[in-house]
Design a protein around this motif. Structure first.
Motif, PDB file in Angstrom:
ATOM      1  N   UNK A 103       9.721   5.725   1.865  1.00  0.00           N
ATOM      2  CA  UNK A 103      10.005   5.006   1.023  1.00  0.00           C
ATOM      3  C   UNK A 103       8.893   4.618   0.243  1.00  0.00           C
ATOM      4  N   UNK A 104       8.696   4.923  -0.974  1.00  0.00           N
ATOM      5  CA  UNK A 104       7.229   4.684  -1.647  1.00  0.00           C
ATOM      6  C   UNK A 104       7.008   3.158  -1.716  1.00  0.00           C
ATOM      7  N   UNK A 105       7.805   2.389  -1.582  1.00  0.00           N
ATOM      8  CA  UNK A 105       7.694   1.019  -1.602  1.00  0.00           C
ATOM      9  C   UNK A 105       7.248   0.225  -0.265  1.00  0.00           C
ATOM     10  N   UNK A 106       7.029   0.915   0.768  1.00  0.00           N
ATOM     11  CA  UNK A 106       6.789   0.509   2.062  1.00  0.00           C
ATOM     12  C   UNK A 106       5.544   0.872   2.693  1.00  0.00           C
ATOM     13  N   UNK A 111       6.441   1.905   8.692  1.00  0.00           N
ATOM     14  CA  UNK A 111       7.218   3.083   9.286  1.00  0.00           C
ATOM     15  C   UNK A 111       7.055   3.132  10.807  1.00  0.00           C
TER      16      UNK A 111
END
Ligand SMILES: Nc1ncnc2c1ncn2[C@@H]1O[C@H](COP(=O)(O)OP(=O)(O)O)[C@@H](O)[C@H]1O
Ligand SMILES: [Mg+2]
Lengths: 270, 417
Positions: A103-106, A111
């Protein structure tokens, strides 16, 4: 062969059909298999043969159209979301394309934190969590200090895939499905990643289902090989048997497609 | 995040649209602070006063300081304002009809024309073929010409309260001026007054505020409903999807404007406030947002980052909020902008049909159009009552759509030129 042991993951007549009418695609076509504990199993087939689809069925991310999957001797029950969560504590995956896996927003540490939380470490003190994350990172030769506050897309493909292995290091699943983990990254990182994967397997003793289109790689890492063509398993058996004595022309072709670097093994003439 | 914002503000179209919109917002916000008149106050006795600066005559005369300006063209201008070109031609026409030869008359020479007129004009003369209306026009013209060439000042007289006799107070020469800033009562009506005699500009600013609020409330409601239903239908799928899509299709088949008209009508004039209208618009226009969000979510839900999130044990709620929503956020912002624009236009459409908010409390852009139409401003040529409203509606819709196009180009790089 540890054939006398019960298989930890097996399937009977597993089928997945996408679409209907003219767009109907049979991605996985009545496959039977028995994966035994501690083995490294390779599924080899060319692109579009249904390997990823089978992996997703095994992970419970998509439901098979037909057939049953047996997990640890019993028919797999992942009817509810809670049961799925339990299942995913035991079976994990590394996906083909690291660039699409995050997820590029996290941020990166979330993770890894997710993995700690999944193994019941939600209540641990922050310092302990950091220690665990740092340990996982150092296992894959990444520096946790440099990663915090970074986003996954700021890493290279190889680093992202190593972070995936760090995830598995924290999760310690029974079974790992590695779906062409090295196909999207540069050649230099490939060997490193493969080595790390095998090292991790030795460390936590998990079963690895290794999916690849490269039969040479399969020969290199696996105990058992399944050859997949158009959604079917056309040939299976121990790596030596299948690759050194292929019965099917398809297998033969896969072997011939292997680049010259493996020629010294001289597979085709054995 | 900052990177995206920087890109957005580098898009010419977005910046243009954004600037116009912010300018409208600024005007709407600052104007009431500078000109604090009540927007619905009826100030003119009579309708549709033309735009201009209105100076109180009594106060001009009573203004403390009077200035004498000797301007060359003052007389010419005074005559020109009373004796227009068409009046001169009409006078010539009358004189010719009365028997003067055409070559004798010079319509441009005020002095000789006036002499000829005074010598010849007689309202009782019957000119064959002249209508009654035309005859009355000449009579009116004749009266207005009275004293046009006089250089005498005007005499101010006041009634003596004791004797009741008019007493001369002062003579105002023709070259006497007052400074407008010293006149006690001056009202600038840049857009004149409307059919009710209200200041159009002040009303327009208030109407724009209310219309923007309606658009914002309606757009937010529509986007929220559409987003929630679209996320749910797209991500959860199955029976929930079927149910939501059935509901959505129902709304698609019934034209929402017809539905809107029916609802507005059944609510009744008395209970239709601006907020009610906004809510009704919002509840009838979420359909395409829901459909669009659903299809976006369907294309996202099988992505590997969503799969990874599932494998990490996240709940459906978390996945929708953290793994789906950020990916469609830009899309939702664009949908919201379009919905706001659509909300403003829909309100205008409803109000023009007479189904807008009730007319006594607040003006809206639609209501102003409605009033202008009912009082036939467009037929009477009172452009200031409706044209600025049209311009405002167009400007808001244009700026919002421009912003949207700009965003689209940033977020869908294939559209970039
Ligand atoms: N979500 C899907 N919808 C429709 N068809 C799909 C979908 N996923 C995969 N397929 C089809 O199934 C077949 C097998 O795909 P895949 O499992 O990705 O193969 P591989 O991983 O071996 O390259 C392909 O023909 C592909 O087009
Ligand atoms: Mg694949």
């Amino acid at each position: 062969m540890p054939a006398e042991k019960d298989p930890c993951l097996s399937g009977r007549g597993v089928t997945k059909v996408f679409g209907f009418g003219r767009t109907r695609t049979v991605a996985v076509d009545h496959v039977d298999f028995d994966f035994h504990e501690g083995e490294v199993i390779s599924i080899v087939g060319e692109s579009g043969s249904g390997k990823t689809t089978l992996a997703k069925v095994l992970l419970g991310l998509i439901n098979p159209t037909e057939g049953e999957v047996y997990f640890q001797g019993k028919e797999r029950d992942i009817g509810s979301y809670r049961k799925k969560k339990e299942y995913w504590k035991q079976i994990q995956a590394i996906f083909q394309d690291p660039y699409c896996s995050y997820n590029i927003f996290r941020k990166i540490d979330t993770v890894l934190l997710d993995c700690i939380h999944m193994r019941g470490g939600r209540g641990l003190p922050r310092a302990k969590k950091v220690e665990l994350m740092a340990e996982a990172c150092s296992f894959v030769n990444l520096k946790f200090d440099e990663l915090t506050n970074k986003y996954p897309f700021e890493l290279s493909g190889g680093q992202m895939q190593r972070l995936m292995i760090a995830r598995i290091f924290l999760l310690k699943p029974k079974i790992l499905l590695a779906d062409e983990p090295t196909s999207m990254i540069d050649a230099c990182s490939r060997a490193t990643i493969l080595d790390m994967l095998m090292q991790l397997r030795d460390e936590i003793g998990m079963t690895v289902v290794f999916i690849t289109h490269d039969i040479g790689l399969a020969y290199y890492v696996s105990d058992v090989v399944y050859i997949m063509e158009n959604g079917r398993f056309v040939e299976s058996g121990s790596a030596d048997n299948v690759i050194l004595h292929p019965k099917e022309t398809y297998t033969q072709r896969l072997i011939n497609d292997v680049p010259k670097i493996y020629e010294e093994w001289d597979l085709s003439t054995v | 995040m900052e990177h995206t914002l920087r890109q957005v503000f580098r898009s010419g179209k977005f910046v243009a649209g954004f600037s116009i919109f912010v300018a409208v917002l600024l005007i709407v916000f600052l104007y009431p602070l500078i000109v604090p008149h009540p927007p619905l106050e009826i100030i003119s006795q009579g309708t549709f006063f033309p735009p201009g600066i209105y100076v109180d005559v009594y106060d001009s005369i009573g203004s403390t300081t009077h200035y004498t300006l000797n301007l060359d063209d003052a007389v010419a201008k005074r005559i020109a304002s009373k004796l227009k070109e068409e009046d001169r031609l009409a006078m010539k026409e009358w004189l010719v009809a009365a028997g003067l030869s055409e070559s004798e008359i010079d319509a441009a020479d005020t002095q000789s024309l006036m002499d000829q007129w005074v010598n010849n004009y007689d309202p009782k003369t019957n000119i064959p073929g002249m209508t009654n209306a035309r005859r009355n026009y000449y009579i009116r013209l004749n009266t207005s010409l009275d004293g046009i060439l006089s250089t005498e000042g005007a005499i101010i007289a006041a009634r003596n309260p004791d004797t009741g006799v008019l007493e001369e107070k002062r003579i105002i020469p023709q070259s006497e001026y007052v400074n407008v800033s010293e006149v006690a009562n001056v009202r600038v009506l840049p857009l004149g007054t409307d059919n009710f005699g209200r200041d159009v500009l002040t009303e327009l600013v208030k109407a724009t505020t209310v219309s923007l609020q309606i658009g914002f409330v309606a757009g937010s409601i529509a986007t929220l409903i559409g987003l929630a239903l679209g996320l749910l239908a797209g991500y959860v799928g199955g029976l929930i999807d079927d149910a939501i899509m059935f509901f959505t299709n129902l709304f698609t088949v019934i034209p929402s404007f017809v539905l809107l008209i029916l609802i507005s009508f059944s609510i009744g004039q008395e209970r239709r406030g601006a907020v009610t209208i906004a809510v009704v618009i919002g509840f009838t226009s979420w359909v395409w947002t829901a459909r669009a969000v659903r299809s976006q979510v369907i294309s996202l839900r099988n992505r590997d980052h969503v799969n990874l999130s599932k494998l990490s044990g996240h709940s459906i709620f978390h996945i929708i909020l953290a793994d789906i929503l950020p990916y469609i956020a830009s899309y939702v912002v664009m949908a919201l902008i379009l919905q706001i624009s659509a909300g403003i236009l829909t309100e205008a459409g409803l109000a023009i049909l007479g189904l807008g908010p009730k007319t006594t409390l607040v003006p809206t852009l639609g209501l102003m159009m409605n009033w202008a139409m009912i009082y036939q401003a467009q037929i009477l040529g009172k452009w200031w009552a409706y044209f600025p409203v049209i311009i405002t509606i167009a400007l808001i819709a244009f700026s919002l759509n421009l912003m949207n196009t700009g965003l689209d180009q940033v977020f869908n790089p294939t559209l970039r030129d």
